[in-house]
Write a protein that holds these residues in place. Structure first.
Motif, PDB file in Angstrom:
ATOM      1  N   GLN A 236       0.826  -1.206   0.000  1.00 38.82           N
ATOM      2  CA  GLN A 236       0.000   0.000   0.000  1.00 38.82           C
ATOM      3  C   GLN A 236       0.862   1.259   0.000  1.00 38.82           C
ATOM      4  O   GLN A 236       0.521   2.260  -0.644  1.00 38.82           O
ATOM      5  N   GLU A 237       1.967   1.209   0.715  1.00 32.04           N
ATOM      6  CA  GLU A 237       2.866   2.362   0.763  1.00 32.04           C
ATOM      7  C   GLU A 237       3.411   2.694  -0.621  1.00 32.04           C
ATOM      8  O   GLU A 237       3.430   3.854  -1.043  1.00 32.04           O
ATOM      9  N   THR A 238       3.847   1.652  -1.340  1.00 33.38           N
ATOM     10  CA  THR A 238       4.366   1.857  -2.691  1.00 33.38           C
ATOM     11  C   THR A 238       3.276   2.349  -3.625  1.00 33.38           C
ATOM     12  O   THR A 238       3.486   3.252  -4.446  1.00 33.38           O
ATOM     13  N   LEU A 239       2.104   1.775  -3.478  1.00 34.96           N
ATOM     14  CA  LEU A 239       0.985   2.164  -4.336  1.00 34.96           C
ATOM     15  C   LEU A 239       0.627   3.636  -4.132  1.00 34.96           C
ATOM     16  O   LEU A 239       0.320   4.357  -5.101  1.00 34.96           O
ATOM     17  N   GLU A 240       0.699   4.092  -2.915  1.00 33.80           N
ATOM     18  CA  GLU A 240       0.390   5.501  -2.631  1.00 33.80           C
ATOM     19  C   GLU A 240       1.413   6.421  -3.292  1.00 33.80           C
ATOM     20  O   GLU A 240       1.066   7.510  -3.771  1.00 33.80           O
ATOM     21  N   LYS A 241       2.669   6.028  -3.297  1.00 33.95           N
ATOM     22  CA  LYS A 241       3.701   6.825  -3.976  1.00 33.95           C
ATOM     23  C   LYS A 241       3.407   6.926  -5.474  1.00 33.95           C
ATOM     24  O   LYS A 241       3.553   7.992  -6.081  1.00 33.95           O
ATOM     25  N   VAL A 242       2.990   5.799  -6.060  1.00 34.54           N
ATOM     26  CA  VAL A 242       2.665   5.781  -7.481  1.00 34.54           C
ATOM     27  C   VAL A 242       1.478   6.704  -7.760  1.00 34.54           C
ATOM     28  O   VAL A 242       1.496   7.497  -8.707  1.00 34.54           O
ATOM     29  N   VAL A 243       0.446   6.598  -6.943  1.00 31.12           N
ATOM     30  CA  VAL A 243      -0.752   7.425  -7.117  1.00 31.12           C
ATOM     31  C   VAL A 243      -0.400   8.908  -7.028  1.00 31.12           C
ATOM     32  O   VAL A 243      -0.868   9.732  -7.830  1.00 31.12           O
ATOM     33  N   SER A 244       0.445   9.255  -6.085  1.00 32.47           N
ATOM     34  CA  SER A 244       0.841  10.648  -5.903  1.00 32.47           C
ATOM     35  C   SER A 244       1.552  11.186  -7.140  1.00 32.47           C
ATOM     36  O   SER A 244       1.272  12.298  -7.604  1.00 32.47           O
ATOM     37  N   LEU A 245       2.469  10.393  -7.692  1.00 35.34           N
ATOM     38  CA  LEU A 245       3.183  10.818  -8.896  1.00 35.34           C
ATOM     39  C   LEU A 245       2.234  10.976 -10.076  1.00 35.34           C
ATOM     40  O   LEU A 245       2.313  11.942 -10.844  1.00 35.34           O
ATOM     41  N   ILE A 246       1.336  10.022 -10.236  1.00 33.07           N
ATOM     42  CA  ILE A 246       0.408  10.053 -11.368  1.00 33.07           C
ATOM     43  C   ILE A 246      -0.547  11.227 -11.256  1.00 33.07           C
ATOM     44  O   ILE A 246      -0.800  11.947 -12.243  1.00 33.07           O
ATOM     45  N   ASP A 247      -1.079  11.464 -10.076  1.00 36.70           N
ATOM     46  CA  ASP A 247      -2.050  12.548  -9.907  1.00 36.70           C
ATOM     47  C   ASP A 247      -1.426  13.926 -10.136  1.00 36.70           C
ATOM     48  O   ASP A 247      -2.125  14.881 -10.496  1.00 36.70           O
ATOM     49  N   SER A 248      -0.117  14.022  -9.944  1.00 38.40           N
ATOM     50  CA  SER A 248       0.548  15.313 -10.135  1.00 38.40           C
ATOM     51  C   SER A 248       1.095  15.497 -11.547  1.00 38.40           C
ATOM     52  O   SER A 248       1.577  16.583 -11.883  1.00 38.40           O
ATOM     53  N   ALA A 249       0.999  14.480 -12.377  1.00 43.74           N
ATOM     54  CA  ALA A 249       1.521  14.552 -13.743  1.00 43.74           C
ATOM     55  C   ALA A 249       0.453  15.044 -14.710  1.00 43.74           C
ATOM     56  O   ALA A 249      -0.737  14.765 -14.543  1.00 43.74           O
ATOM     57  N   SER A 250       0.889  15.781 -15.720  1.00 41.01           N
ATOM     58  CA  SER A 250      -0.042  16.278 -16.739  1.00 41.01           C
ATOM     59  C   SER A 250      -0.235  15.264 -17.862  1.00 41.01           C
ATOM     60  O   SER A 250      -1.363  14.969 -18.268  1.00 41.01           O
ATOM     61  N   THR A 251       0.851  14.750 -18.388  1.00 42.78           N
ATOM     62  CA  THR A 251       0.781  13.774 -19.488  1.00 42.78           C
ATOM     63  C   THR A 251       1.511  12.506 -19.087  1.00 42.78           C
ATOM     64  O   THR A 251       2.643  12.549 -18.607  1.00 42.78           O
ATOM     65  N   ILE A 252       0.857  11.388 -19.308  1.00 40.68           N
ATOM     66  CA  ILE A 252       1.402  10.097 -18.894  1.00 40.68           C
ATOM     67  C   ILE A 252       1.510   9.185 -20.105  1.00 40.68           C
ATOM     68  O   ILE A 252       0.585   9.106 -20.924  1.00 40.68           O
ATOM     69  N   GLY A 253       2.639   8.510 -20.239  1.00 44.62           N
ATOM     70  CA  GLY A 253       2.827   7.508 -21.283  1.00 44.62           C
ATOM     71  C   GLY A 253       3.023   6.145 -20.651  1.00 44.62           C
ATOM     72  O   GLY A 253       3.522   6.040 -19.522  1.00 44.62           O
ATOM     73  N   ILE A 254       2.615   5.117 -21.363  1.00 43.56           N
ATOM     74  CA  ILE A 254       2.800   3.740 -20.902  1.00 43.56           C
ATOM     75  C   ILE A 254       3.679   3.000 -21.901  1.00 43.56           C
ATOM     76  O   ILE A 254       3.402   3.011 -23.103  1.00 43.56           O
ATOM     77  N   LEU A 255       4.748   2.398 -21.416  1.00 43.65           N
ATOM     78  CA  LEU A 255       5.581   1.505 -22.220  1.00 43.65           C
ATOM     79  C   LEU A 255       5.318   0.094 -21.714  1.00 43.65           C
ATOM     80  O   LEU A 255       5.700  -0.259 -20.598  1.00 43.65           O
ATOM     81  N   ALA A 256       4.634  -0.700 -22.521  1.00 44.31           N
ATOM     82  CA  ALA A 256       4.147  -2.008 -22.082  1.00 44.31           C
ATOM     83  C   ALA A 256       4.911  -3.134 -22.759  1.00 44.31           C
ATOM     84  O   ALA A 256       5.084  -3.137 -23.979  1.00 44.31           O
ATOM     85  N   GLY A 257       5.339  -4.108 -21.961  1.00 46.02           N
ATOM     86  CA  GLY A 257       6.083  -5.240 -22.475  1.00 46.02           C
ATOM     87  C   GLY A 257       5.309  -6.540 -22.380  1.00 46.02           C
ATOM     88  O   GLY A 257       4.118  -6.571 -22.051  1.00 46.02           O
TER      89      GLY A 257
END
Length: 579
Positions: A186-207
């Motif tokens: 949950q701690e790691t997930l919260e860090k991810v959510v925080s970064l995503i919510d503060s970003a304007s444009t997000i890209g996904i590189l999927a393997g």
């Protein structure tokens, strides 16, 4: 029951249907045991390297592991290249190798090789059998590690032990196969959510790590208004028809796939150890998710690393992140991707009747005509360029190849393994003439087995991808070293008992591919194509232009000096570009 029979019984219990190999001395007890039962078929190939590629295909495509076998030192060494491919693609494979009798080990005996040392880098575990008592335990351990870690494991069976009476039969049981998923804290997930919510444009590189998580990744992309760039291995997960997909990046990528990775504020790397650092951003924030902790930060520094399977991670994240409202970044890239796709489809139009033919026409026609659950084996070289740029791997289609190991000659033998595993599905091979020459000895194996594989050989009498590499390095291609002197592939196919057709006119392509599609025996298409077809990187940088320009200057100088091959090379490239 002897040790060989016990080994066979264990493999049979685990659902193995085929063992690919070449019989010989130390393996004879095992081959004899196979001949006295019907559950597992011994698939005799002409070269052990092809046996390993065939086993790789079965490990890659199915829920089980592939099996290949060879006798002592020389045969075991032939397996190595195909097994390295399985290792790099993370395909579970068991390699059974014979060994000289135990009493002679360490005496430089005939055909002796230190297989443990030789196989140390390719294997996740080696079951070196030194007594009947330990045999079932180490055999079971090898299988358990191969299927759960998706790796190559080796079983070494010395000639004398192979015929000894089996022991510890009560230890034989069903191999444990994990169905567990790693999930983020949950701690790691919260860090991810925080970064995503503060970003304007997000890209996904999927393997390829997203293979079992397509729906979850698409749901996440939809909520984040994020474009999806995929790796080559994931081309059949995030195909050209899928929402949010904007294509490939890397040297054989396209502009929209490249820009989605390089121009976003935040990049999500999901289930990929994408190795080409020149095509990864240096100033963008990075979140990398992988089940293998050693991959996180392997190629580029990351802001948040997450050890997790992609399916639970994407599902949990989708629930927590705030939806993005601005979709301009996604819309622009999707429009760019559509424009690029339209250009590629034009390159594959049969109206481009230049001779020698454009290879793109063959790729597009096969893509249009192949079944929705076809399996495509894409060999290393320019065939991978045309396949990834032109073809669509939608619905239930699959692609396999040497995408990480980069070995030539995976096409034909992997197709044999795939067709045996899935007899009711179409199996297509796209390969160059150089690659086909490396493995054509097992075309007769496909004929003997009655496998209706369809093989497109792009015949331009040269190693085209190597030429591209030389030009990108600023070198004038050594056309003599790159030249491939081919036999008549159509006649070769027919002499072997298959069907074949040489294609030199665009008007004949569709009918020949249709004939291959419905053939009940191996069908070889000898496609006479231009060596002038070129593929440009998604972003032309200064060093690309400089090196390519230097290469052309050197080629032109040699042509002026009387090198006719260089004149022909320049001429074909100009004709192919402007046709």
């Amino acid at each position: 029951m002897n040790v060989s029979e016990q080994l066979l019984q264990i493999l049979q219990n685990e659902g193995v249907k085929h063992i690919f190999g070449v019989a010989g001395d130390a393996l004879n007890p095992l081959v004899d045991a196979i001949g006295r039962q019907e559950a597992i078929k011994w698939v005799k190939v002409k070269h052990e390297g092809n046996a390993a590629f065939a086993a790789f295909a079965q490990g890659e495509l199915g829920a089980n592991f592939g099996v290949c076998a060879s006798t002592v030192g020389p045969g075991a060494l032939h397996l190595i290249n195909g097994l390295y491919n399985a290792k790099k693609e993370r395909s579970p494979v068991i390699a059974i190798t014979g060994q000289i009798p135990v009493e002679h080990l360490g005496t430089a005996y005939h055909q002796e090789a230190d297989l443990t040392k030789i196989y140390d880098d390719v294997c996740g575990y080696q079951a070196v059998i030194r007594s009947p008592e330990e045999a079932p335990r180490v055999i079971m351990r090898a299988i358990r590690i191969a299927v759960n870690k998706k790796c190559v494991c080796r079983i070494e069976l010395p000639a004398d032990i192979a015929e000894m009476e089996a022991a510890n039969e009560d230890f034989v049981h069903q191999v444990f196969r994990s169905s567990s998923h790693l999930i983020p804290s949950q701690e790691t997930l919260e860090k991810v959510v925080s970064l995503i919510d503060s970003a304007s444009t997000i890209g996904i590189l999927a393997g390829a790590g997203c293979r079992e998580a397509k729906d979850e990744v698409l749901a996440l992309a939809s909520k984040l208004k994020a474009p999806i760039t995929h790796t080559l291995r994931a081309s059949d997960v995030f195909d050209h028809q899928t929402d949010h997909v904007v294509g490939l990046t890397g040297l054989i990528g396209n502009p929209s796939g490249y820009k989605a990775v390089m121009d976003c504020d935040l990049l999500l790397m999901l289930g990929t150890d994408f190795p080409y650092t020149d095509y990864l951003p240096t100033k963008t924030k990075i979140i990398q998710v992988d089940i293998r902790a050693e991959n996180i930060g392997n190629r580029i520094p990351v802001d948040v690393g997450v050890q997790s399977h992609i399916q639970p991670f994407a599902a949990m994240l989708t629930e927590k992140v705030a939806p993005k409202k601005d979709n301009a970044f996604l819309t622009d890239l999707r429009e760019l991707f559509k424009s690029w796709k339209d250009d590629q489809l034009k390159k594959g139009a049969a109206s481009r009747a230049m001779q020698p033919l454009h290879p793109e026409i063959f790729a597009k026609t096969i893509s249009d005509m192949a079944s929705d659950d076809a399996i495509f084996v894409i060999d290393t070289g320019t065939s991978a360029i045309w396949a990834s740029n032109i073809m669509s791997f939608h619905k239930e289609r699959r692609i396999i190849g040497a995408f990480n190991h980069g070995s030539m000659a995976v096409g034909l033998p992997a197709a044999i393994g795939a067709q045996l595993q899935y007899p009711d599905r179409e199996v297509w091979v796209l390969m160059g003439d150089g690659a086909f020459n490396m493995c054509l000895q097992d075309y007769t194996t496909a004929v003997e087995l009655g496998l209706p594989i369809k093989i497109l050989v792009l015949n331009n009498s040269e190693l085209s991808f190597v030429k591209i590499e030389m030009e990108e390095a600023g070198l004038a291609p050594n056309l003599d070293a790159l030249q491939v002197n081919n036999i008549d592939f159509e006649r070769f196919s027919e002499l072997c008992g298959g069907r074949g057709k040489k294609v030199e006119e665009a008007s004949a392509i569709a009918s020949v591919i249709q004939a291959a599609k419905h053939s009940q025996v191996p069908f070889l298409i000898d496609a006479i194509v231009t060596s002038g077809a070129i593929s440009l990187p998604p972003e032309i940088k200064f060093h690309h232009a400089k090196n390519y320009g230097m290469s052309k200057i050197k080629e032109l100088y040699r042509a002026i000096q009387g090198d006719k091959a260089q004149w022909e090379n320049i001429k074909q490239q100009i004709e192919a570009y402007f046709d």
